[in-house]
Design an enzyme around this catalytic site. Structure first.
Site, short mmCIF file in Angstrom:
data_model
loop_
_atom_site.label_atom_id
_atom_site.label_comp_id
_atom_site.label_asym_id
_atom_site.label_seq_id
_atom_site.Cartn_x
_atom_site.Cartn_y
_atom_site.Cartn_z
CE1 TYR A 63 40.22 40.23 37.55
CE2 TYR A 63 41.20 42.77 37.19
CZ TYR A 63 40.77 41.56 37.50
OH TYR A 63 42.06 41.40 38.54
CG HIS A 129 44.63 37.06 35.97
ND1 HIS A 129 43.55 37.54 35.83
CD2 HIS A 129 44.84 37.16 37.28
CE1 HIS A 129 42.51 38.33 36.45
NE2 HIS A 129 43.79 38.04 37.74
#
Length: 344
Positions: A63, A129
């Site tokens: 992010y 992830h």
């Protein structure tokens, strides 16, 4: 006010991790939903969440990349003992290209870098992830297990992993939580992945429980997509699909009006009602939205209302895939056999 709603704690999975029954997804503060939001405002938002009982914070090294972890690290300064901190590795964006990696050297390097950016000694929940389909899941989780043994990580998780991948990972080291997209417009995980998690005693963390904001404002949401908002490219928000998907929002809106709550609260309450082993992590960049999300905890649904919602949110109620490219999801997360890795 947020204080009127008590945010209870739940045990996520069967490994001992206790979190707030609703978490906070921090991604949109720094990436993918338009330009990064002002740091001071986001720190204030995160601290307000913690004060309100939302102590389970979700971030990732991708992010930003990297900037969201720094932001979260600043926000929890002096509050570390109150927070359950989850971050992720596996999507390497450092060179401007997207590469999914799960090799041991990368796992270790990513963890060390996340600890530094977050400015903490230990990560509570460390997820892969996305699954690297070139590396046996046993190899990736084997290295993650070492991080637990070294005290750098407390609990392990997977995101967007298939049922068989979850089983193989869990055999190496207990998987505490699986993060998956689950909402009134994403229900395919109920077929195989959710039952597998429950069989193995793995907690479920539901991301995008509001359909990436769709259940907040419906189809008019697309009018507010600014520069850099990746939702512009998602199939479900394309004109040919959005008109069909608007029907689902209208039905949810009708039931919410009957209940005296907002459509987003109803959609979030539906996820909460899936069980005590489910923790949704809605993201927001506004304190009023955070308070409203906490308010969803006070919305009680009867079995008849649950059935009604599930009927209107059937498989054909939504048109369009979750992503333009579905390959980096659980649908294509099988990894080679461990024996093939040893042979190399």
């Amino acid at each position: 006010m947020a204080s009127a709603n008590v945010v209870e704690k739940i045990e996520l999975g069967s490994s001992g991790l206790v979190v707030s029954q609703q978490g906070l997804g921090c991604m949109g503060m720094s990436a993918f939903y338009g330009p990064p939001k002002p740091e001071e405002d986001m720190i204030r938002l995160i601290r307000h969440a913690i004060d309100s009982g939302i102590t389970f914070l979700d971030t990732s090294d991708m992010y930003g990349p990297f900037t969201n972890e720094v932001l979260v690290g600043k926000a929890i300064k002096g509050l570390r003992e109150k927070v359950q901190l989850a971050t992720k590795f596996g999507v390497n964006l450092a060179d401007g290209k997207r590469e999914i990696r799960g090799d041991p050297a990368y796992v270790r390097a990513a963890c060390e870098a996340s600890l530094k950016r977050l400015d903490v000694d230990c990560i509570d929940l460390y997820y892969q992830h996305r699954v690297d389909t070139r590396v046996p899941i046993e190899v990736t989780v084997g290295e993650m297990k070492k991080l637990v043994e070294e005290g750098k990580v407390k609990y392990l998780g997977l995101s967007e992993a298939s049922a068989s991948t979850i089983r193989r990972a869990h055999a190496v080291h207990p998987i505490t939580a699986v993060q998956l997209e689950w909402s009134l417009w994403t229900r395919d995980v109920e077929e195989e992945i959710v039952p597998t998690c429950r069989e193995l005693g793995i907690g479920i963390v539901a991301y995008s429980p509001l359909g990436r904001g769709f259940f907040s404002t419906g189809p008019k949401l697309v009018d507010g997509f600014g520069e850099g908002d990746f939702r512009k490219f998602l199939p479900r928000f394309q004109p040919e699909n959005l008109q069909h998907n608007a029907n689902l929002f209208e039905r949810v809106h009708e039931i919410a009006a009957r209940k005296g709550c907002t459509p987003s609260q109803l959609a979030l309450a539906w996820v909460h009602h899936q069980g005590k082993d489910v923790c949704p992590i809605p993201g927001t960049t506004k304190i009023e939205n955070l308070n409203q999300n906490i308010g969803a905890l006070s919305v009680t649904l009867t079995s008849e209302e649950m059935t009604e919602l599930e009927h209107i949110a059937s498989k054909d109620a939504v048109k369009g895939d979750r992503y333009p490219d579905m390959r980096p999801t659980y649908l294509a997360s099988e990894t080679p056999a461990l024996s093939s890795w040893k042979a190399e």
